[in-house]
Motif scaffolding. Structure first.
Motif, PDB file in Angstrom:
ATOM      1  N   SER A   1       0.829  -1.203   0.000  1.00  0.00           N
ATOM      2  CA  SER A   1       0.000   0.000   0.000  1.00  0.00           C
ATOM      3  C   SER A   1       0.865   1.255   0.000  1.00  0.00           C
ATOM      4  O   SER A   1       1.866   1.352   0.692  1.00  0.00           O
ATOM      5  N   GLY A   2       0.494   2.206  -0.818  1.00  0.00           N
ATOM      6  CA  GLY A   2       1.225   3.455  -0.922  1.00  0.00           C
ATOM      7  C   GLY A   2       2.494   3.380  -1.746  1.00  0.00           C
ATOM      8  O   GLY A   2       3.243   4.351  -1.821  1.00  0.00           O
TER       9      GLY A   2
ATOM     10  N   THR B   1       1.542   9.047   3.513  1.00  0.00           N
ATOM     11  CA  THR B   1       0.817   7.777   3.518  1.00  0.00           C
ATOM     12  C   THR B   1       0.961   7.120   4.881  1.00  0.00           C
ATOM     13  O   THR B   1       2.069   6.819   5.302  1.00  0.00           O
ATOM     14  N   ASN B   2      -0.142   6.902   5.559  1.00  0.00           N
ATOM     15  CA  ASN B   2      -0.162   6.212   6.841  1.00  0.00           C
ATOM     16  C   ASN B   2      -0.962   4.921   6.672  1.00  0.00           C
ATOM     17  O   ASN B   2      -2.174   4.912   6.839  1.00  0.00           O
ATOM     18  N   SER B   3      -0.275   3.856   6.322  1.00  0.00           N
ATOM     19  CA  SER B   3      -0.993   2.609   6.036  1.00  0.00           C
ATOM     20  C   SER B   3      -0.898   1.603   7.173  1.00  0.00           C
ATOM     21  O   SER B   3      -1.481   0.529   7.079  1.00  0.00           O
TER      22      SER B   3
ATOM     23  N   SER C   1       1.086  -3.387   6.536  1.00  0.00           N
ATOM     24  CA  SER C   1       0.773  -3.674   5.144  1.00  0.00           C
ATOM     25  C   SER C   1       1.431  -4.978   4.728  1.00  0.00           C
ATOM     26  O   SER C   1       2.583  -5.231   5.063  1.00  0.00           O
TER      27      SER C   1
END
Length: 72
Positions: free
Chosen positions: A38-39, A49-51, A54
């Motif tokens: 992600s991201g 981006t705060n995923s 992941s």
């Protein structure tokens, strides 16, 4: 509508598709697959981006998605 295309010379194509005239059947000459978390493909200025946690599953159980061998 039918069309006639005269002689041409293409030295190189760096990606993309070239079509001339009518197109009855188009098939890819290459295929690729990319797996990323992600991201991973974010582009632009000031990306935040705060995923959290992941995980990317790159397992491909069907092996071949689109056969390219017969497209010569």
């Amino acid at each position: 509508m039918p069309s006639a295309v005269g002689p041409i010379k293409i030295n190189s194509v760096g990606g993309g598709v070239i079509n001339f005239g009518d197109s009855f059947y188009l098939a890819p000459k290459s295929a690729s697959k990319t797996a990323a978390g992600s991201g991973a493909f974010n582009t632009g200025d000031f990306i935040n981006t705060n995923s959290g946690l992941s995980a990317t599953n790159a397992l491909d159980p069907d092996v071949a998605d689109q056969i390219v061998g017969g497209n010569a």
